[in-house]
Design an enzyme around this catalytic site. Structure first.
Site, PDB file in Angstrom:
ATOM      1  N   TYR A 106      54.197  36.978  61.413  1.00 28.92           N
ATOM      2  CA  TYR A 106      55.258  36.102  61.914  1.00 28.92           C
ATOM      3  C   TYR A 106      56.536  36.905  62.148  1.00 28.92           C
ATOM      4  O   TYR A 106      56.945  37.723  61.316  1.00 28.92           O
ATOM      5  CB  TYR A 106      55.490  34.978  60.904  1.00 28.92           C
ATOM      6  CG  TYR A 106      56.754  34.183  61.120  1.00 28.92           C
ATOM      7  CD1 TYR A 106      57.029  33.594  62.353  1.00 28.92           C
ATOM      8  CD2 TYR A 106      57.669  34.017  60.091  1.00 28.92           C
ATOM      9  CE1 TYR A 106      58.187  32.864  62.563  1.00 28.92           C
ATOM     10  CE2 TYR A 106      58.828  33.290  60.280  1.00 28.92           C
ATOM     11  CZ  TYR A 106      59.083  32.716  61.522  1.00 28.92           C
ATOM     12  OH  TYR A 106      60.247  32.010  61.724  1.00 28.92           O
ATOM     13  N   LYS A 140      56.145  23.108  57.718  1.00 24.49           N
ATOM     14  CA  LYS A 140      55.062  22.929  58.681  1.00 24.49           C
ATOM     15  C   LYS A 140      54.093  21.837  58.226  1.00 24.49           C
ATOM     16  O   LYS A 140      54.472  20.680  58.105  1.00 24.49           O
ATOM     17  CB  LYS A 140      54.367  24.266  58.914  1.00 24.49           C
ATOM     18  CG  LYS A 140      55.286  25.473  59.147  1.00 24.49           C
ATOM     19  CD  LYS A 140      56.368  25.267  60.180  1.00 24.49           C
ATOM     20  CE  LYS A 140      57.030  26.553  60.651  1.00 24.49           C
ATOM     21  NZ  LYS A 140      58.022  27.140  59.743  1.00 24.49           N
ATOM     22  N   ASP A 189      50.553  34.479  52.894  1.00 22.80           N
ATOM     23  CA  ASP A 189      51.220  33.397  53.613  1.00 22.80           C
ATOM     24  C   ASP A 189      50.131  32.444  54.090  1.00 22.80           C
ATOM     25  O   ASP A 189      49.367  32.752  55.001  1.00 22.80           O
ATOM     26  CB  ASP A 189      52.006  33.977  54.795  1.00 22.80           C
ATOM     27  CG  ASP A 189      52.753  32.920  55.595  1.00 22.80           C
ATOM     28  OD1 ASP A 189      52.400  31.724  55.488  1.00 22.80           O
ATOM     29  OD2 ASP A 189      53.664  33.288  56.357  1.00 22.80           O
ATOM     30  N   ARG A 192      70.630  23.235  40.229  1.00 21.60           N
ATOM     31  CA  ARG A 192      70.132  24.489  40.802  1.00 21.60           C
ATOM     32  C   ARG A 192      68.938  24.990  39.998  1.00 21.60           C
ATOM     33  O   ARG A 192      67.968  25.518  40.546  1.00 21.60           O
ATOM     34  CB  ARG A 192      71.233  25.550  40.844  1.00 21.60           C
ATOM     35  CG  ARG A 192      70.729  26.922  41.266  1.00 21.60           C
ATOM     36  CD  ARG A 192      71.820  27.906  41.643  1.00 21.60           C
ATOM     37  NE  ARG A 192      72.985  27.841  40.777  1.00 21.60           N
ATOM     38  CZ  ARG A 192      73.076  28.401  39.567  1.00 21.60           C
ATOM     39  NH1 ARG A 192      72.031  29.036  39.044  1.00 21.60           N
ATOM     40  NH2 ARG A 192      74.192  28.315  38.870  1.00 21.60           N
TER      41      ARG A 192
END
Length: 387
Positions: free
Chosen positions: A103, A200, A175, A51
């Site tokens: 978004y 993406k 972003d 982690r």
């Protein structure tokens, strides 16, 4: 050789990467393990529990930092997990200024989750950097930008906004999912944090869900690292590997994406059944001069409206497409068509959607890397038969 001075196309392959120590593997191995042996209590060979860090994820994080000219990269389980980590830098009563076109998933987490913890989100027009001054207050601790925005392709002057808040204790977050570091690098323009839905373009093959953050400032990196480890929304080793593999062809993919999108944008602009096309490459597009200044090309995302406003005609057009697949997401090698009002922005209140131009006849395209002639034929067929 100093890898910091590499050209972008070389960085996608070599940036932030080191020779694998055990056997000299050219690609970083997939370290599919949850824990690592310690040599003594509290002592290990660089990795303790996955982690906190994993060698495969480290390779991806170093690549992300290299691409954006940052010093620290962080990989998360999704773009939304990365956004969640950024917002955890805030405190109750803090205020965030956001671009008014954003978004839908970002809007949802802002309003639906973090607003309940006493953080205020204001969606404002930031098309001109001077506009931000009238919205700033002593509570403003973060400015959240998209450029180009999703789905209206609005452009924000990142350097202008950075200069407008340079003397204030305000984080500037960008972003950069639509543009990718191939087209623009916000840290170089004054941003403090760059966010990517690496699902993406960075992954590029519609086979992973990954998020990324990149920063330059060490103290800020330490805060994000603490949040990443404490909250645990990390990217796994297999997804790290796949994303890193995708990044290695980012430059050649983006070149074809952009070339195809330009042809399609002009085709749609001239088609009698298309009312309006939103694409930053048009000279008449709002803030086109900003796109020319801060981007190396105009991207492969575009939106358009049909002449008819009826939902039934929009649905009919989409249903007739054969190569453009109706699906969520964007940025893969394949071309996708989306209906923002019911998909990416379906969780946004109708009043907010319409105020930002997200009407029922707005269609968004993620232009892939197929032969552009085939894509044009697909669109032409769907438009000409859409009566």
């Amino acid at each position: 050789m100093d890898k910091k001075g590499l050209k972008f196309n070389t960085k996608t392959i070599h940036g932030g990467q080191a020779l694998e120590k055990a056997y000299g593997a050219v690609m970083p191995p997939i370290y599919q393990t949850s824990t690592f042996a310690q040599t003594a209590p509290g002592e290990h060979l660089g990795y303790g529990y996955a982690r906190g860090a994993n060698p495969t994820r480290t390779a991806l994080e170093n690549s992300l930092a290299s691409l954006e000219n940052g010093t620290h990269g962080f990989a998360f389980g999704s773009g939304m997990a990365a956004i969640d980590a950024v917002l955890k830098l805030l405190r109750p009563k803090d205020e965030v200024l956001c671009t008014n076109d954003i978004y839908g998933g970002s809007y949802r987490i802002f309003k639906g989750i973090f607003e309940h913890y006493g953080i205020t989100f204001k969606f404002v027009d930031l098309s001109n950097p001077t506009y931000i001054k009238q919205h700033l207050s002593t509570r403003t601790k973060m400015v959240w930008l998209e450029s180009p925005t999703n789905p209206m392709m609005q452009l924000v002057d990142i350097a202008g906004i950075a200069n407008a808040i340079a003397d204030k204790d305000i984080l500037l977050v960008v972003d950069n999912t639509f543009a990718t570091p191939y087209l623009q690098r916000p840290l170089d323009l004054g941003a403090d944090i760059v966010m990517h839905s690496a699902t993406k373009y960075l992954g590029g093959h519609s086979d992973v869900v990954v998020g990324g953050l990149i920063v330059k400032e060490t103290a800020l990196a330490e805060r994000i690292k603490f949040i990443q480890n404490s909250s645990g929304a990390i990217c796994g080793p297999m997804d790290s590997f796949l994303t890193l593999r995708g990044i290695k062809t980012l430059h050649v993919r983006m070149q074809r994406h952009c070339e195809n999108a330009e042809r399609i944008a002009y085709f749609l602009k001239e088609h009698p059944k298309v009312a309006k096309v939103y694409w930053p490459g048009f000279a008449e597009h709002p803030n086109h001069h900003i796109a020319k200044k801060q981007m190396s090309h105009f991207g492969a995302m575009l939106s358009f409206t049909l002449q008819t406003e009826a939902m039934e005609h929009t649905k009919k057009f989409i249903s007739r497409l054969k190569l453009f697949t109706l699906a969520e997401s964007l940025g893969g090698v394949e071309s996708l068509v989306g209906h923002p009002a019911t998909m990416s922005h379906g969780s946004m209140p109708e009043e907010e959607r319409l105020k930002n131009g997200i009407t029922d006849n707005l269609i968004r395209l993620s232009v892939g890397i197929e032969a552009v002639e085939d894509l044009l034929n697909d669109l032409s067929y769907a438009l000409d038969e859409n009566d």
